[in-house]
Scaffold this motif. Sequence first.
Motif, PDB file in Angstrom:
ATOM      1  N   ALA A  86       0.763  -1.138  -0.040  1.00 10.53           N
ATOM      2  CA  ALA A  86       0.047  -0.002   0.009  1.00 10.53           C
ATOM      3  C   ALA A  86       0.925   1.342  -0.123  1.00 10.53           C
ATOM      4  N   ALA A  87       1.992   1.371   0.854  1.00  6.86           N
ATOM      5  CA  ALA A  87       2.930   2.442   0.768  1.00  6.86           C
ATOM      6  C   ALA A  87       3.441   2.560  -0.678  1.00  6.86           C
ATOM      7  N   LEU A  88       3.778   1.506  -1.018  1.00 10.69           N
ATOM      8  CA  LEU A  88       4.370   1.477  -2.569  1.00 10.69           C
ATOM      9  C   LEU A  88       3.335   2.220  -3.672  1.00 10.69           C
ATOM     10  N   LEU A  89       2.186   1.620  -3.437  1.00  4.40           N
ATOM     11  CA  LEU A  89       1.141   2.393  -4.273  1.00  4.40           C
ATOM     12  C   LEU A  89       0.809   3.801  -3.997  1.00  4.40           C
ATOM     13  N   ARG A  90       0.873   4.115  -3.024  1.00  2.12           N
ATOM     14  CA  ARG A  90       0.712   5.583  -2.417  1.00  2.12           C
ATOM     15  C   ARG A  90       1.811   6.251  -3.161  1.00  2.12           C
ATOM     16  N   ARG A  91       3.033   5.891  -2.858  1.00  3.47           N
ATOM     17  CA  ARG A  91       4.126   6.463  -3.360  1.00  3.47           C
ATOM     18  C   ARG A  91       4.228   7.007  -4.936  1.00  3.47           C
ATOM     19  N   LEU A  92       4.056   5.691  -5.781  1.00  2.55           N
ATOM     20  CA  LEU A  92       3.752   5.831  -7.017  1.00  2.55           C
ATOM     21  C   LEU A  92       2.660   6.652  -7.706  1.00  2.55           C
ATOM     22  N   LEU A  93       1.473   6.653  -7.034  1.00  2.00           N
ATOM     23  CA  LEU A  93       0.386   7.485  -7.170  1.00  2.00           C
ATOM     24  C   LEU A  93       0.682   9.086  -6.911  1.00  2.00           C
ATOM     25  N   ALA A  94       1.298   9.437  -5.866  1.00  3.44           N
ATOM     26  CA  ALA A  94       1.656  10.619  -5.686  1.00  3.44           C
ATOM     27  C   ALA A  94       2.740  11.302  -6.615  1.00  3.44           C
ATOM     28  N   SER A  95       3.609  10.377  -6.972  1.00  5.74           N
ATOM     29  CA  SER A  95       4.461  10.970  -8.197  1.00  5.74           C
ATOM     30  C   SER A  95       3.717  11.206  -9.264  1.00  5.74           C
ATOM     31  N   ALA A  96       2.816  10.217  -9.680  1.00  2.00           N
ATOM     32  CA  ALA A  96       2.032  10.424 -11.108  1.00  2.00           C
ATOM     33  C   ALA A  96       1.121  11.506 -11.158  1.00  2.00           C
ATOM     34  N   GLY A 103      -8.074  11.622 -10.058  1.00  5.49           N
ATOM     35  CA  GLY A 103      -7.523  12.273 -11.475  1.00  5.49           C
ATOM     36  C   GLY A 103      -6.864  11.453 -12.220  1.00  5.49           C
ATOM     37  N   LEU A 104      -6.510  10.094 -11.755  1.00  7.23           N
ATOM     38  CA  LEU A 104      -5.594   9.220 -12.613  1.00  7.23           C
ATOM     39  C   LEU A 104      -6.296   8.903 -13.847  1.00  7.23           C
ATOM     40  N   ASP A 105      -5.751   9.222 -14.842  1.00  9.46           N
ATOM     41  CA  ASP A 105      -6.178   9.158 -16.270  1.00  9.46           C
ATOM     42  C   ASP A 105      -5.622   7.679 -16.915  1.00  9.46           C
ATOM     43  N   SER A 106      -6.018   7.371 -18.044  1.00  7.08           N
ATOM     44  CA  SER A 106      -5.743   5.920 -18.499  1.00  7.08           C
ATOM     45  C   SER A 106      -4.389   5.984 -18.945  1.00  7.08           C
ATOM     46  N   LEU A 107      -3.749   6.920 -19.316  1.00 10.80           N
ATOM     47  CA  LEU A 107      -2.259   6.805 -19.784  1.00 10.80           C
ATOM     48  C   LEU A 107      -1.346   6.548 -18.397  1.00 10.80           C
ATOM     49  N   ALA A 108      -1.946   7.599 -17.515  1.00 10.64           N
ATOM     50  CA  ALA A 108      -1.108   7.425 -16.232  1.00 10.64           C
ATOM     51  C   ALA A 108      -1.300   6.110 -15.626  1.00 10.64           C
ATOM     52  N   ALA A 109      -2.237   5.454 -15.836  1.00  6.64           N
ATOM     53  CA  ALA A 109      -2.669   4.113 -15.237  1.00  6.64           C
ATOM     54  C   ALA A 109      -1.751   3.102 -15.928  1.00  6.64           C
ATOM     55  N   VAL A 110      -1.403   3.105 -17.354  1.00  5.91           N
ATOM     56  CA  VAL A 110      -0.606   2.110 -17.858  1.00  5.91           C
ATOM     57  C   VAL A 110       0.642   2.442 -17.382  1.00  5.91           C
ATOM     58  N   ASP A 111       1.047   3.760 -17.308  1.00  6.16           N
ATOM     59  CA  ASP A 111       2.633   3.986 -16.905  1.00  6.16           C
ATOM     60  C   ASP A 111       2.719   3.393 -15.341  1.00  6.16           C
ATOM     61  N   LEU A 112       1.721   3.602 -14.771  1.00  3.58           N
ATOM     62  CA  LEU A 112       1.886   3.016 -13.258  1.00  3.58           C
ATOM     63  C   LEU A 112       2.059   1.602 -13.223  1.00  3.58           C
ATOM     64  N   VAL A 113       1.240   0.999 -13.941  1.00  5.15           N
ATOM     65  CA  VAL A 113       1.331  -0.573 -14.126  1.00  5.15           C
ATOM     66  C   VAL A 113       3.069  -1.087 -14.573  1.00  5.15           C
ATOM     67  N   ARG A 114       3.290  -0.256 -15.548  1.00  7.49           N
ATOM     68  CA  ARG A 114       4.792  -0.428 -15.842  1.00  7.49           C
ATOM     69  C   ARG A 114       5.728  -0.246 -14.614  1.00  7.49           C
ATOM     70  N   GLN A 115       5.715   0.612 -13.917  1.00  4.50           N
ATOM     71  CA  GLN A 115       6.503   1.004 -12.971  1.00  4.50           C
ATOM     72  C   GLN A 115       6.277  -0.036 -11.734  1.00  4.50           C
ATOM     73  N   LEU A 116       4.971  -0.308 -11.550  1.00  3.84           N
ATOM     74  CA  LEU A 116       4.813  -1.536 -10.529  1.00  3.84           C
ATOM     75  C   LEU A 116       5.461  -2.993 -10.745  1.00  3.84           C
ATOM     76  N   GLU A 117       5.286  -3.054 -12.223  1.00  2.00           N
ATOM     77  CA  GLU A 117       5.878  -4.408 -12.592  1.00  2.00           C
ATOM     78  C   GLU A 117       7.558  -4.215 -12.180  1.00  2.00           C
ATOM     79  N   ARG A 118       8.100  -3.122 -12.354  1.00  2.00           N
ATOM     80  CA  ARG A 118       9.520  -3.044 -12.088  1.00  2.00           C
ATOM     81  C   ARG A 118       9.761  -3.357 -10.473  1.00  2.00           C
TER      82      ARG A 118
END
Length: 947
Positions: free
Chosen positions: A873-883, A901-916
């Motif tokens: 959850a902390a990781l998700l908050r950190r990534l969302l805060a940055s996006a 305010g998360l849009d579709s493109l930012a959501a795809v970018d976040l998935v890639r970051q989360l995978e890494r």
Amino acid sequence: TGGAGGRAGTGGSGVPGASVVRSRPRVAFLFPGQGAQSPGQDRALYRTASVFRDTFDEASALLGPVCGRPLLDWGLDPDVDPAAQAVTEVAQPLLVASGVALARQLRTWGVEPEAVAGHSVGEITAACVSGVLTLPEAVRFAAERGRLMGAFTEPGAMLAVRGAEEAVAAAVAQSGGSLTVAAYNGPGLQVLSGTVAAVEHAALALEAQGVPTRRLRVSRAFHSPLMRPVAGRLADAARALTPRAPSVPLMSTVTGAWQPVLDPEYLRDHAERPVLFGAAVERLAREGYDTFVELGHGATLSGAVRAATETYAPGESGGGVTMMSALPGRAADRTYDAPLPDERHGGRGDLLETVGRLWSLGMPLDRSALDAGTRRIPLPTYPFQRRRYWAGPPAPRPLLHRVLWEDDALPGKEAKAAGSVRSVLLTGPDPASVGRLAAQLSAAGVRRYEAGDDGRPDAVVLVAGPAPVQDTGDALDRAHAAASAAFAEALARFDETHADRLLVVTEDVHATGTVRERPRPAHAVLGGLLLALPQETRGASATALDLCSLDTPSQRLTAVLAELRSGGAPGSATIVARRAGRRLTRRFVPLPEPADAPGAGQSALPPDGTFLITGGGGGIGAALARDLAGRGRPTLVLTGRSPGLPVGLADELRTLGATVHYRVADVSVERDVDALLSELPRLDALFHTAGVVRPGTLRNRRPEETADALAAKARGTLLLSLALRRHGLDPAVRVAFSSVSAVLPGLAGALGDYAGANAFLDAFAASERHAGRPWQSVNLAAWAGTGMAAALGTGTAGDSTTVRNAGERPVALAPALVALRTACGVDAAQLLLADLTPPSPPVAPEPSEAPTTTAEATGTGTAAPEGTGTGTAALLRRLLASALRLPAADVPDDEPFLTLGLDSLAAVDLVRQLERELGRSLPATLFFEYRTVAELAAHLASTPAVV
């Protein structure tokens, strides 16, 4: 407004009304209750004050339709029925949203209250401004409170009474329990509440005694025993709230005490017990609060404040207390039929006058916020240099743009030698076309790249082949299925060979209007799909090149070689048409006349016309229907796949004067379209708003999902066009609602199928107009608070930091409808309806308090406690805060990602970051399938990684 008491005077300055400020005022914000609203009162401020607008947009988006209309419509439409606006289901959330938005605007400018209080439902607004409730909690609870009271209590009435307290007491005593005192607003100021008959009887009796009374514009008997049927339900609704400690002191108007605990019992009693507004104000004045600002329109609470403070300090003209309204009330004879000449009259100018009064009393202001968007100008150095320095109103941003094909040279690399392109990988559904181009390129020195070759190709080229015939819906489906499969194959080759350039070559897709052409738009979907590639593949370059079958083979080969040698800028996508040796790209030109010109579009849309709206129950379709209904007595035929329209919409349209028919029809089914059009004796305009959007990346699409996305927009548009001809209908206006994602760069990420469907609409409308049939596509930006873009969260937050591209900023509903009406009268195959103002430079995000290590994020370090405080959850908050460019602490566990305010493109970018971060594969639609940090963290924790 009240006088300034001891603060008024000249102060020896020589300036009339000036004073010397010797202390800072102690300001209390006061929020009115029901009965204070009027039609269109927030329109001017919404148009001219950005923070107010953003907050109102946010509140409206949080609630969705209220009694069949977005909250924005209820607050901004000057023609709304006052009785409909006054029903408690609408009035309560509207007051809360407007009040919080107004407070946020003032606080942005530095006007900070030291205390807050609210009258009746205004206390919910005050609780939000104080920090006890969040905006989602406040507006949702107000909406549910209003819904419960409207659904489960009988109609009632309320009566404001001045003076004659003995006569009021006698009226209550004689009512047999059907009348009670609902509010003690101050000495001699009371409000009676009860059944309609009891209130009417009391009004007649009091007026006969010469007692002044005023009927309040409410639909229920609030703060009376008539609220008891909802007491338990209100307590249940309040249990969903999580009250916090206030950041601004909150004064209760239920008890007259500080810092009430907003638990279920308090909020249950709040609805039935009388409002002790006079006692609350008297205590504020007694404890040193000397400046009261009513956050609303008009002086609803001013008399009560003066009465309460005069009692506290008799004979001192209010005891040195200042009472002011944030905005003036609307005069009874004032209309808003024409656009206001400037930002005043209830807008930013009036609000700044209030800010100026507060500053003159000693309130410090935030000059950086007040001066934002202004510029310094030189002043004269001697007194007789006469010049005018008042700034005129800002020029309106054009929303409507023509889409033109114009000559455009290659970007600087056209002269590269032929040897710079050594090999290309060719693929496509038509082997003959692929082989023909391979031979031509080979003769020009470009080798065909084959599987197993060393290195990587300079480009992957998808050769779509000759344009297919599209004379039936089934033929179009086959063409689109083949094109989509070919694109998937090309993308697979692109990935396998690690190429960085994709060129899609089509034929006769676009009608540019520059030379003789024979357009066939089926393959236009490939251009829309291509637009998503650079956003989903870092560093990729993409070009869609449309050739003309009437050009010579030499001209066509030259065009292909020129695009290959240009290289293409990394991260870019370009749509190019080559015609008779000319390289053409699209350009957007604002219409020469303002989109809101008086009378625009009136001749194209007769007030009593017959209009067909597909997808008429959707957000944009319903908004268009309301707009048409409000301008005459039209016949509206609305269609959709749902069994019926949204609750209340048909009644609302009929109340506005329209004749309404709803037909269940799927426009992608030919028999449904035939049945629909066969019933129409005539048709003045067709608006095709139906469509489906399913976010997902190019690499994760499934054929059936692509077919679903194309069905309503592509197949449906063709079937409508063919059926119009079969049934002899010839509407002068035929508008296909397209999207900016199909024409503007940076907006198609994770929406490739949707962009492809809309790219077909654009090309189809151009081909139809080329054939003499007046189709028109309008590429719409997101409309604030409604439509598919709002549902996806793309830009619904106004000037949200997630707006990165021109055209991504949402357009307010009212100007969007004006521009759409204008578009209907423009002779053009394609128009763009968007705000193309370049986005502001991004603001660097605040650093998080403590970075989360990979070990903590993946759970490989010290175990974290279960729940939303886990490392995931902390990781998700950190990534969302940055996006989202927010502090991590401002990302709650239970707020939907789209609301943040998360849009579709930012959501795809976040998935890639989360995978890494997690070292595991994840679906591209992850942030759409799991809506909050808590949901997604729980899913990730319970799902083992696939190794």
